[in-house]
Design a protein around this motif. Structure first.
Motif, mmCIF file in Angstrom:
data_model
loop_
_atom_site.group_PDB
_atom_site.id
_atom_site.type_symbol
_atom_site.label_atom_id
_atom_site.label_comp_id
_atom_site.label_asym_id
_atom_site.label_seq_id
_atom_site.Cartn_x
_atom_site.Cartn_y
_atom_site.Cartn_z
ATOM 1 N N GLY A 119 0.820 -1.147 0.014
ATOM 2 C CA GLY A 119 0.054 -0.136 0.116
ATOM 3 C C GLY A 119 0.957 1.318 -0.026
ATOM 4 O O GLY A 119 0.541 2.304 -0.567
ATOM 5 N N LYS A 120 2.097 1.263 0.554
ATOM 6 C CA LYS A 120 2.846 2.315 0.823
ATOM 7 C C LYS A 120 3.469 2.446 -0.454
ATOM 8 O O LYS A 120 3.656 3.722 -1.088
ATOM 9 C CB LYS A 120 3.924 2.166 1.965
ATOM 10 N N ALA A 121 4.033 1.288 -1.230
ATOM 11 C CA ALA A 121 4.614 1.379 -2.427
ATOM 12 C C ALA A 121 3.474 2.131 -3.516
ATOM 13 O O ALA A 121 3.788 3.085 -4.175
ATOM 14 C CB ALA A 121 5.312 0.116 -2.792
ATOM 15 N N GLN A 122 2.318 1.757 -3.316
ATOM 16 C CA GLN A 122 1.304 2.374 -4.249
ATOM 17 C C GLN A 122 0.974 3.532 -4.092
ATOM 18 O O GLN A 122 0.996 4.441 -5.074
ATOM 19 C CB GLN A 122 0.260 1.388 -4.165
ATOM 20 N N GLY A 123 0.847 4.107 -2.732
ATOM 21 C CA GLY A 123 0.799 5.645 -2.485
ATOM 22 C C GLY A 123 2.059 6.377 -3.084
ATOM 23 O O GLY A 123 1.494 7.469 -3.692
ATOM 24 N N GLN B 43 12.407 4.405 -2.720
ATOM 25 C CA GLN B 43 11.469 4.323 -1.231
ATOM 26 C C GLN B 43 10.256 3.449 -1.628
ATOM 27 O O GLN B 43 9.935 2.314 -1.004
ATOM 28 C CB GLN B 43 10.905 5.417 -0.924
ATOM 29 N N ALA B 44 9.604 3.529 -3.005
ATOM 30 C CA ALA B 44 8.469 2.514 -3.218
ATOM 31 C C ALA B 44 9.250 0.964 -3.545
ATOM 32 O O ALA B 44 8.568 0.188 -3.398
ATOM 33 C CB ALA B 44 7.880 3.086 -4.572
ATOM 34 N N HIS B 45 10.272 1.198 -4.267
ATOM 35 C CA HIS B 45 11.039 -0.267 -4.488
ATOM 36 C C HIS B 45 11.341 -0.742 -3.156
ATOM 37 O O HIS B 45 11.121 -2.203 -3.053
ATOM 38 C CB HIS B 45 12.274 0.196 -5.411
ATOM 39 N N ILE B 46 11.926 -0.231 -2.234
ATOM 40 C CA ILE B 46 12.241 -0.896 -1.148
ATOM 41 C C ILE B 46 11.065 -1.350 -0.281
ATOM 42 O O ILE B 46 11.115 -2.460 0.154
ATOM 43 C CB ILE B 46 12.829 0.339 -0.280
ATOM 44 N N HIS B 47 9.715 -0.772 -0.508
ATOM 45 C CA HIS B 47 8.687 -1.136 0.257
ATOM 46 C C HIS B 47 8.084 -2.549 -0.492
ATOM 47 O O HIS B 47 7.566 -3.708 0.079
ATOM 48 C CB HIS B 47 7.398 -0.227 0.234
ATOM 49 N N LEU B 48 8.461 -2.637 -1.830
ATOM 50 C CA LEU B 48 8.121 -3.741 -2.499
ATOM 51 C C LEU B 48 8.837 -4.916 -2.220
ATOM 52 O O LEU B 48 8.240 -6.045 -2.014
ATOM 53 C CB LEU B 48 7.949 -3.631 -4.076
ATOM 54 N N GLU B 49 10.262 -4.704 -2.086
ATOM 55 C CA GLU B 49 11.343 -5.614 -1.546
ATOM 56 C C GLU B 49 10.952 -6.154 -0.282
ATOM 57 O O GLU B 49 10.674 -7.401 0.130
ATOM 58 C CB GLU B 49 12.611 -5.372 -1.589
ATOM 59 N N HIS B 50 10.440 -5.218 0.663
ATOM 60 C CA HIS B 50 10.114 -5.743 2.158
ATOM 61 C C HIS B 50 8.895 -6.885 1.970
ATOM 62 O O HIS B 50 8.719 -7.847 2.794
ATOM 63 C CB HIS B 50 9.851 -4.522 2.811
ATOM 64 N N ALA B 51 7.626 -6.260 1.084
ATOM 65 C CA ALA B 51 6.666 -7.085 1.199
ATOM 66 C C ALA B 51 6.939 -8.414 0.390
ATOM 67 O O ALA B 51 6.441 -9.596 1.056
ATOM 68 C CB ALA B 51 5.795 -6.204 -0.049
ATOM 69 N N ARG B 52 7.957 -8.641 -0.596
ATOM 70 C CA ARG B 52 8.378 -9.783 -0.728
ATOM 71 C C ARG B 52 9.135 -10.748 0.134
ATOM 72 O O ARG B 52 9.168 -11.854 -0.132
ATOM 73 C CB ARG B 52 8.811 -9.888 -2.218
ATOM 74 N N SER B 53 9.741 -10.039 1.099
ATOM 75 C CA SER B 53 10.738 -10.693 1.681
ATOM 76 C C SER B 53 10.088 -11.784 2.645
ATOM 77 O O SER B 53 10.700 -12.723 2.981
ATOM 78 C CB SER B 53 11.696 -9.767 2.503
#
Length: 268
Positions: A143-147, A200-210
């Motif tokens: 959601g944060k990445a999307q925002g 920052q969006a990319h980092i959130h996506l990586e976190h979500a996938r981790s």
């Protein structure tokens, strides 16, 4: 389909029993989202937000207003026992956002995204019958990445109206003014601002996938919106973070195919 095309495509991949409910959720989400751009006075916006706040209260009192989206929302709430708090968070956060000002920092943008995009994902998970802490963690980051991506994508449009909402701390760090964006400048420091925000969006996506291995497979369809985010960030890299590049304004014709592949692979 018209106002949230990507969300519409993603919803088509949901199980039948969730699909109609998620269409209702996404239709509801578009109302508070659009208010800001459709008003000239803040008081009008506040009145419209209050209508939706009252509508949600009435839906949970089993007395939905005679409005097509509200009726569908009521059915979704009854069918899946959806949490009222998430609806209220979406409305409250959109209301706060009626003030036409830039985000002070990236954290402020992330808070806005958490209370709108992530809240919508929490509700989507509930329609799938998923109430799981790992899925919620993933939803929060996605959601944060999307925002963040939504804020970036809207920047050229906002600039035509002489408005810039990008986090001020990152702009100041690179010595970029709002006027630089309004004039459509493409100097390196302007692109550095976009790079930092996109990262920052990319980092959130990586976190979500981790922690994807801990997320129930049943939750994956809620997260297929990552396909569109990946696509935009990839295209952004291709044009060296020039936010005004015409290619970034086009609808991705391959998105349905990418979505189908991701759903077939069962990953997010």
């Amino acid at each position: 389909r018209k106002r949230d095309y990507e969300g519409f495509l993603c919803s088509l991949l949901l199980p039948v029993e969730s699909r109609t409910s998620v269409f209702a959720l996404r239709a509801f989400n578009m109302y508070p989202f659009q208010i800001k751009d459709s008003i000239t006075q803040k008081t009008t916006g506040l009145m419209r937000m209050q209508f939706w706040r009252d509508a949600v209260e009435d839906i949970y009192s089993d007395n939905p207003p005679h409005q097509p989206v509200a009726t569908e929302l009521w059915r979704a709430v009854k069918r899946h026992n959806l949490t009222k708090m998430w609806f209220m968070k979406i409305i409250d956060e959109r209301e706060k956002n009626l003030d036409d000002r830039a985000y002070r920092n990236i954290q402020e943008l992330e808070t806005y995204a958490e209370n709108t995009q992530s809240a919508l994902l929490y509700l989507t998970l509930e329609t799938l019958g998923v109430r799981d802490i790992h899925a919620d963690h993933a939803a929060s980051h996605i959601g944060k990445a999307q925002g963040i991506v939504t804020c970036l994508r809207a920047t050229p449009y906002h600039c035509t109206r002489r408005k810039v909402f990008l986090p001020m701390d990152i702009c100041m760090l690179h010595g970029v003014s709002q006027e630089d964006f309004i004039r459509g400048k493409q100097e390196k420091n302007v692109r550095d601002v976009i790079y930092d925000i996109a990262s920052q969006a990319h980092i959130h996506l990586e976190h979500a996938r981790s922690f994807s291995k801990k997320v129930p497979v049943k939750a994956y369809p809620a997260f297929f919106c990552t396909v569109a985010l990946d696509d935009y960030l990839y295209n952004m890299r291709k044009v060296d973070f020039n936010i005004f590049h015409p290619s970034l304004q086009k609808k991705s014709t391959l998105l349905p195919l990418y979505l189908y592949i991701r759903s077939w692979k069962k990953t997010y």
